[in-house]
Motif scaffolding. Structure first.
Motif, PDB file in Angstrom:
ATOM      1  N   ASP A  71      23.015 -22.494  -9.071  1.00  8.83           N
ATOM      2  CA  ASP A  71      21.623 -22.768  -8.531  1.00  8.83           C
ATOM      3  C   ASP A  71      21.200 -23.876  -7.458  1.00  8.83           C
ATOM      4  O   ASP A  71      20.429 -23.616  -7.095  1.00  8.83           O
ATOM      5  N   LYS A  72      22.118 -25.204  -7.667  1.00 12.31           N
ATOM      6  CA  LYS A  72      21.542 -26.222  -7.127  1.00 12.31           C
ATOM      7  C   LYS A  72      22.830 -27.124  -6.375  1.00 12.31           C
ATOM      8  O   LYS A  72      23.146 -27.553  -7.149  1.00 12.31           O
ATOM      9  N   GLN A  95      28.337 -25.432 -23.043  1.00 12.01           N
ATOM     10  CA  GLN A  95      26.667 -23.891 -23.225  1.00 12.01           C
ATOM     11  C   GLN A  95      25.469 -23.916 -23.266  1.00 12.01           C
ATOM     12  O   GLN A  95      24.504 -24.094 -23.096  1.00 12.01           O
ATOM     13  N   ASN A 140      28.457 -23.509 -13.028  1.00 15.42           N
ATOM     14  CA  ASN A 140      27.266 -22.783 -13.093  1.00 15.42           C
ATOM     15  C   ASN A 140      26.229 -23.224 -12.255  1.00 15.42           C
ATOM     16  O   ASN A 140      25.751 -22.897 -11.926  1.00 15.42           O
ATOM     17  N   VAL A 141      25.776 -24.822 -12.968  1.00 15.06           N
ATOM     18  CA  VAL A 141      25.299 -25.931 -12.102  1.00 15.06           C
ATOM     19  C   VAL A 141      24.479 -25.543 -10.836  1.00 15.06           C
ATOM     20  O   VAL A 141      23.619 -25.653 -10.251  1.00 15.06           O
ATOM     21  N   TRP A 187      19.518 -26.129 -18.759  1.00 13.73           N
ATOM     22  CA  TRP A 187      19.133 -26.285 -17.538  1.00 13.73           C
ATOM     23  C   TRP A 187      18.353 -25.064 -17.160  1.00 13.73           C
ATOM     24  O   TRP A 187      17.896 -25.455 -16.145  1.00 13.73           O
ATOM     25  N   ARG A 188      18.499 -23.973 -18.011  1.00 13.48           N
ATOM     26  CA  ARG A 188      17.442 -22.294 -17.650  1.00 13.48           C
ATOM     27  C   ARG A 188      15.951 -22.743 -17.512  1.00 13.48           C
ATOM     28  O   ARG A 188      15.693 -21.817 -17.504  1.00 13.48           O
ATOM     29  N   GLY A 189      15.963 -24.318 -18.354  1.00 13.85           N
ATOM     30  CA  GLY A 189      14.692 -24.144 -19.519  1.00 13.85           C
ATOM     31  C   GLY A 189      13.951 -24.866 -18.817  1.00 13.85           C
ATOM     32  O   GLY A 189      12.582 -25.730 -19.109  1.00 13.85           O
ATOM     33  N   ASP A 190      14.592 -25.792 -18.046  1.00 14.47           N
ATOM     34  CA  ASP A 190      14.289 -26.878 -17.369  1.00 14.47           C
ATOM     35  C   ASP A 190      14.116 -27.537 -15.856  1.00 14.47           C
ATOM     36  O   ASP A 190      15.451 -26.827 -15.242  1.00 14.47           O
ATOM     37  N   ARG A 191      13.952 -28.448 -15.577  1.00 14.40           N
ATOM     38  CA  ARG A 191      14.195 -28.756 -14.171  1.00 14.40           C
ATOM     39  C   ARG A 191      14.969 -30.622 -13.855  1.00 14.40           C
ATOM     40  O   ARG A 191      14.865 -31.398 -14.670  1.00 14.40           O
ATOM     41  N   LEU A 236      23.299 -25.001 -20.545  1.00 13.85           N
ATOM     42  CA  LEU A 236      23.311 -24.636 -19.043  1.00 13.85           C
ATOM     43  C   LEU A 236      21.967 -23.568 -19.936  1.00 13.85           C
ATOM     44  O   LEU A 236      21.083 -23.567 -19.473  1.00 13.85           O
ATOM     45  N   GLY A 237      22.348 -23.827 -21.170  1.00  9.73           N
ATOM     46  CA  GLY A 237      21.005 -23.251 -22.000  1.00  9.73           C
ATOM     47  C   GLY A 237      19.787 -24.119 -21.829  1.00  9.73           C
ATOM     48  O   GLY A 237      18.480 -24.038 -20.490  1.00  9.73           O
TER      49      GLY A 237
END
Length: 128
Positions: free
Chosen positions: A73-74, A38, A69-70, A44-48, A41-42
């Motif tokens: 996205d990718k 978790q 989850n990741v 992940w959503r804020g960076d590359r 994931l936070g």
């Protein structure tokens, strides 16, 4: 000069995460750490990130759920699973559920093994 590849490193064991973090940084990677899926994931959503290195069994969110989850996205994100539970049956299940690029390594693992897998999956010129 190219920017270092950014790795999201996730493990609930502090000693394991510190050893891998320092080793991967010595190998030229930029590393961000999290202690469960978790938290990762936070981040992940804020960076590359260029790749994910994760344990499987962790509190709050397990590694396979994090990968799902990741990868939503990718899809082609390189993943290295490092787990004490990476037995033959579990490894095969991961390979079926998550297509390449993925590497599965049983703990204890050497930094060189993880680094080598990341470099291969990221098509990194080792001599660079």
């Amino acid at each position: 000069m190219t920017e270092p590849r950014h790795i999201l490193l996730v493990d609930d064991e502090a000693i394991a995460i510190m050893a891998l973090e320092h080793g991967l940084m010595d190998e030229g990677f930029r590393v961000t750490t999290a202690f469960n899926g978790q938290e990762a994931l936070g981040l992940w959503r804020g960076d590359r990130f260029d790749a994910l290195v994760t344990d499987l069994r962790m509190p709050v969110m397990a590694g396979d759920e994090l990968i799902r989850n990741v990868r939503s996205d990718k899809p082609g994100l390189p993943v290295v699973v490092v787990s004490g539970y990476a037995t033959g049956e579990i490894s095969e299940g991961l390979k079926v559920n998550f297509p390449a690029p993925i590497a599965i390594m049983p703990k204890p693992v050497r930094v060189e093994e993880v680094s080598g897998a990341l470099k291969r999956m990221l098509s990194w010129d080792v001599g660079a």
